[in-house]
Design a protein around this motif. Structure first.
Motif, PDB file in Angstrom:
ATOM      1  N   ALA A  37      26.941  26.391  51.728  1.00 53.58           N
ATOM      2  CA  ALA A  37      27.979  25.478  51.233  1.00 53.58           C
ATOM      3  C   ALA A  37      28.400  25.864  49.822  1.00 53.58           C
ATOM      4  CB  ALA A  37      27.483  24.036  51.270  1.00 53.58           C
ATOM      5  N   PHE A  38      27.429  26.217  48.993  1.00 51.67           N
ATOM      6  CA  PHE A  38      27.736  26.648  47.638  1.00 51.67           C
ATOM      7  C   PHE A  38      28.639  27.884  47.675  1.00 51.67           C
ATOM      8  CE2 PHE A  38      26.932  29.209  43.864  1.00 51.67           C
ATOM      9  CZ  PHE A  38      27.110  28.281  42.853  1.00 51.67           C
ATOM     10  N   ASP A  39      28.295  28.834  48.534  1.00 51.01           N
ATOM     11  CA  ASP A  39      29.105  30.050  48.650  1.00 51.01           C
ATOM     12  C   ASP A  39      30.515  29.741  49.145  1.00 51.01           C
ATOM     13  OD1 ASP A  39      27.075  31.674  47.716  1.00 51.01           O
ATOM     14  OD2 ASP A  39      26.390  32.267  49.721  1.00 51.01           O
ATOM     15  N   ILE A  40      30.644  28.803  50.065  1.00 51.16           N
ATOM     16  CA  ILE A  40      31.964  28.422  50.571  1.00 51.16           C
ATOM     17  C   ILE A  40      32.818  27.854  49.447  1.00 51.16           C
ATOM     18  CG2 ILE A  40      33.198  26.780  52.053  1.00 51.16           C
ATOM     19  CD1 ILE A  40      30.803  26.991  54.024  1.00 51.16           C
ATOM     20  N   ILE A  41      32.226  27.009  48.637  1.00 53.22           N
ATOM     21  CA  ILE A  41      32.997  26.279  47.631  1.00 53.22           C
ATOM     22  C   ILE A  41      33.236  27.098  46.374  1.00 53.22           C
ATOM     23  CG2 ILE A  41      33.031  24.223  46.156  1.00 53.22           C
ATOM     24  CD1 ILE A  41      31.313  22.865  48.380  1.00 53.22           C
ATOM     25  N   VAL A  42      32.188  27.695  45.822  1.00 60.63           N
ATOM     26  CA  VAL A  42      32.337  28.374  44.525  1.00 60.63           C
ATOM     27  C   VAL A  42      31.740  29.777  44.488  1.00 60.63           C
ATOM     28  CG1 VAL A  42      32.462  26.261  43.153  1.00 60.63           C
ATOM     29  CG2 VAL A  42      30.241  27.287  43.608  1.00 60.63           C
ATOM     30  N   GLY A  43      31.282  30.279  45.611  1.00 64.05           N
ATOM     31  CA  GLY A  43      30.644  31.586  45.617  1.00 64.05           C
ATOM     32  C   GLY A  43      31.601  32.716  45.289  1.00 64.05           C
ATOM     33  N   LYS A  44      31.059  33.755  44.698  1.00 66.79           N
ATOM     34  CA  LYS A  44      31.837  34.950  44.377  1.00 66.79           C
ATOM     35  C   LYS A  44      32.414  35.501  45.677  1.00 66.79           C
ATOM     36  CE  LYS A  44      32.484  38.416  41.263  1.00 66.79           C
ATOM     37  NZ  LYS A  44      33.758  38.238  40.598  1.00 66.79           N
ATOM     38  N   ASN A  45      33.706  35.724  45.704  1.00 72.26           N
ATOM     39  CA  ASN A  45      34.442  36.211  46.879  1.00 72.26           C
ATOM     40  C   ASN A  45      34.430  35.223  48.046  1.00 72.26           C
ATOM     41  OD1 ASN A  45      35.065  38.689  45.585  1.00 72.26           O
ATOM     42  ND2 ASN A  45      33.046  39.472  46.135  1.00 72.26           N
ATOM     43  N   GLY A  46      34.076  33.973  47.782  1.00 76.20           N
ATOM     44  CA  GLY A  46      34.109  32.943  48.815  1.00 76.20           C
ATOM     45  C   GLY A  46      35.516  32.398  48.992  1.00 76.20           C
ATOM     46  N   SER A  47      35.695  31.584  50.001  1.00 74.06           N
ATOM     47  CA  SER A  47      37.023  31.045  50.285  1.00 74.06           C
ATOM     48  C   SER A  47      37.533  30.148  49.158  1.00 74.06           C
ATOM     49  CB  SER A  47      37.042  30.306  51.619  1.00 74.06           C
ATOM     50  OG  SER A  47      36.020  29.347  51.677  1.00 74.06           O
ATOM     51  N   GLY A  48      36.635  29.456  48.469  1.00 75.73           N
ATOM     52  CA  GLY A  48      37.067  28.619  47.346  1.00 75.73           C
ATOM     53  C   GLY A  48      37.673  29.454  46.222  1.00 75.73           C
ATOM     54  N   LYS A  50      38.965  32.502  46.553  1.00 73.80           N
ATOM     55  CA  LYS A  50      40.206  33.099  47.061  1.00 73.80           C
ATOM     56  C   LYS A  50      41.359  32.107  46.983  1.00 73.80           C
ATOM     57  CE  LYS A  50      37.861  36.279  50.146  1.00 73.80           C
ATOM     58  NZ  LYS A  50      37.488  36.574  51.525  1.00 73.80           N
ATOM     59  N   LYS A  51      41.056  30.846  47.347  1.00 73.96           N
ATOM     60  CA  LYS A  51      42.095  29.808  47.296  1.00 73.96           C
ATOM     61  C   LYS A  51      42.639  29.673  45.875  1.00 73.96           C
ATOM     62  CE  LYS A  51      40.672  25.708  47.092  1.00 73.96           C
ATOM     63  NZ  LYS A  51      39.884  24.537  47.401  1.00 73.96           N
ATOM     64  N   LEU A  52      41.736  29.646  44.895  1.00 71.45           N
ATOM     65  CA  LEU A  52      42.176  29.530  43.499  1.00 71.45           C
ATOM     66  C   LEU A  52      43.009  30.729  43.064  1.00 71.45           C
ATOM     67  CD1 LEU A  52      38.987  28.012  41.840  1.00 71.45           C
ATOM     68  CD2 LEU A  52      41.134  26.853  42.398  1.00 71.45           C
ATOM     69  N   VAL A  56      46.854  30.521  41.666  1.00 68.44           N
ATOM     70  CA  VAL A  56      47.290  31.095  40.389  1.00 68.44           C
ATOM     71  C   VAL A  56      48.533  31.957  40.592  1.00 68.44           C
ATOM     72  CG1 VAL A  56      46.640  32.749  38.582  1.00 68.44           C
ATOM     73  CG2 VAL A  56      45.031  30.963  39.270  1.00 68.44           C
ATOM     74  N   LYS A  57      48.558  32.670  41.709  1.00 67.15           N
ATOM     75  CA  LYS A  57      49.699  33.532  42.038  1.00 67.15           C
ATOM     76  C   LYS A  57      50.860  32.751  42.648  1.00 67.15           C
ATOM     77  CE  LYS A  57      46.697  37.429  43.141  1.00 67.15           C
ATOM     78  NZ  LYS A  57      46.193  38.268  44.251  1.00 67.15           N
ATOM     79  N   GLU A  58      50.650  31.437  42.847  1.00 71.24           N
ATOM     80  CA  GLU A  58      51.605  30.556  43.506  1.00 71.24           C
ATOM     81  C   GLU A  58      51.942  31.028  44.916  1.00 71.24           C
ATOM     82  OE1 GLU A  58      54.951  29.829  40.916  1.00 71.24           O
ATOM     83  OE2 GLU A  58      53.670  28.934  39.382  1.00 71.24           O
ATOM     84  N   ASP A  59      50.957  31.601  45.577  1.00 73.57           N
ATOM     85  CA  ASP A  59      51.057  32.016  46.974  1.00 73.57           C
ATOM     86  C   ASP A  59      50.491  30.875  47.825  1.00 73.57           C
ATOM     87  OD1 ASP A  59      50.993  33.152  49.470  1.00 73.57           O
ATOM     88  OD2 ASP A  59      49.885  34.959  48.870  1.00 73.57           O
ATOM     89  N   TYR A  60      51.326  29.859  48.013  1.00 69.16           N
ATOM     90  CA  TYR A  60      50.865  28.633  48.658  1.00 69.16           C
ATOM     91  C   TYR A  60      50.526  28.828  50.133  1.00 69.16           C
ATOM     92  CZ  TYR A  60      52.553  26.673  44.319  1.00 69.16           C
ATOM     93  OH  TYR A  60      52.757  26.409  42.982  1.00 69.16           O
ATOM     94  N   ALA A  63      47.126  30.267  50.275  1.00 71.07           N
ATOM     95  CA  ALA A  63      46.155  29.265  49.836  1.00 71.07           C
ATOM     96  C   ALA A  63      45.867  28.280  50.964  1.00 71.07           C
ATOM     97  CB  ALA A  63      46.665  28.532  48.596  1.00 71.07           C
ATOM     98  N   ILE A  64      46.905  27.876  51.693  1.00 68.58           N
ATOM     99  CA  ILE A  64      46.724  26.961  52.828  1.00 68.58           C
ATOM    100  C   ILE A  64      45.894  27.621  53.926  1.00 68.58           C
ATOM    101  CG2 ILE A  64      47.953  25.810  54.729  1.00 68.58           C
ATOM    102  CD1 ILE A  64      50.135  25.095  52.625  1.00 68.58           C
ATOM    103  N   LYS A  65      46.153  28.883  54.191  1.00 69.63           N
ATOM    104  CA  LYS A  65      45.360  29.611  55.194  1.00 69.63           C
ATOM    105  C   LYS A  65      43.896  29.677  54.758  1.00 69.63           C
ATOM    106  CE  LYS A  65      49.084  32.523  56.935  1.00 69.63           C
ATOM    107  NZ  LYS A  65      49.650  33.875  56.950  1.00 69.63           N
ATOM    108  N   THR A  66      43.665  29.828  53.475  1.00 71.44           N
ATOM    109  CA  THR A  66      42.301  29.893  52.970  1.00 71.44           C
ATOM    110  C   THR A  66      41.610  28.541  53.093  1.00 71.44           C
ATOM    111  OG1 THR A  66      43.004  31.629  51.448  1.00 71.44           O
ATOM    112  CG2 THR A  66      40.891  30.611  51.005  1.00 71.44           C
ATOM    113  N   VAL A  67      42.335  27.462  52.890  1.00 71.48           N
ATOM    114  CA  VAL A  67      41.769  26.126  53.089  1.00 71.48           C
ATOM    115  C   VAL A  67      41.373  25.948  54.554  1.00 71.48           C
ATOM    116  CG1 VAL A  67      42.269  23.641  53.082  1.00 71.48           C
ATOM    117  CG2 VAL A  67      42.971  25.053  51.146  1.00 71.48           C
ATOM    118  N   ASP A  68      42.217  26.440  55.460  1.00 71.16           N
ATOM    119  CA  ASP A  68      41.882  26.376  56.887  1.00 71.16           C
ATOM    120  C   ASP A  68      40.629  27.196  57.189  1.00 71.16           C
ATOM    121  OD1 ASP A  68      44.057  24.722  57.406  1.00 71.16           O
ATOM    122  OD2 ASP A  68      45.377  26.382  57.993  1.00 71.16           O
TER     123      ASP A  68
END
Length: 172
Positions: A37-48, A50-52, A56-60, A63-68
């Motif tokens: 769970a930690f890796d999912i949310i804040v892990g290095k190279n995790g989806s969390g 990637k979403k951020l 930052v790039k405003e590639d919404y 970002a939505i695909k990453t949330v999925d």
């Protein structure tokens, strides 16, 4: 007489060590789930992370695909916990239930980002009244998200209490 006492002590130690071993393995599995769970949310190279980066790039759209993707990762985590056996382990079932509820609440909280990202995307193209409505909706989403955070905090407290009861019951 001595042999029967020694045999009784040996059986008692053997039986209690089996239970402890199951409890230790069960706890180890839950600890591993916590790391996932930690890796999912804040892990290095995790989806969390990637979403951020996409935000930052405003590639919404990305970002939505990453949330999925993050939601699917939580589904796998929850499925793994659901499969854990609690047979013969004192206080394992309440701990398993608390863990499932906690990770489900985390999934819902982090999945809620999808709605916020969609609103941010609308804000980029909205004008006048549409812009004001999108801003108001973003504020309403922030209030809803606060409620989800409160649910996570409550589930986390229940999980912590279940862990304590489990540890005490199993001598961990």
């Amino acid at each position: 007489m001595r042999i029967s006492i020694l045999l009784t002590v040996f059986l008692f130690i053997t039986m209690s060590s089996c239970k402890s071993s199951k409890a230790v393995d069960f706890k180890g599995s839950l600890d591993q789930s916590e790391r996932k769970a930690f890796d999912i949310i804040v892990g290095k190279n995790g989806s969390g992370e990637k979403k951020l980066e996409y935000l930052v790039k405003e590639d919404y759209a990305s970002a939505i695909k990453t949330v999925d993707q993050q939601s699917k990762e939580f589904d796998l985590l929850i499925a793994d916990i659901s499969k854990l056996s609690t047979d013969g382990i004192s206080e394992a079932e309440p701990l398993k239930t608390a863990s499932l509820e906690y990770y489900q609440a985390l999934k819902e909280l982090h999945g809620f980002n999808k709605k916020e990202i969609e609103q941010q995307a609308l804000l980029k193209t909205a004008k006048d009244t549409e812009l004001k409505n999108a801003q108001n909706k973003l504020i309403a989403l922030a209030h809803q998200k606060k409620t989800l955070y409160n649910v996570v905090y409550k589930k986390e407290a229940l999980l912590h209490n279940a862990y304590e009861v489990f540890r005490n019951a199993n001598g961990l």
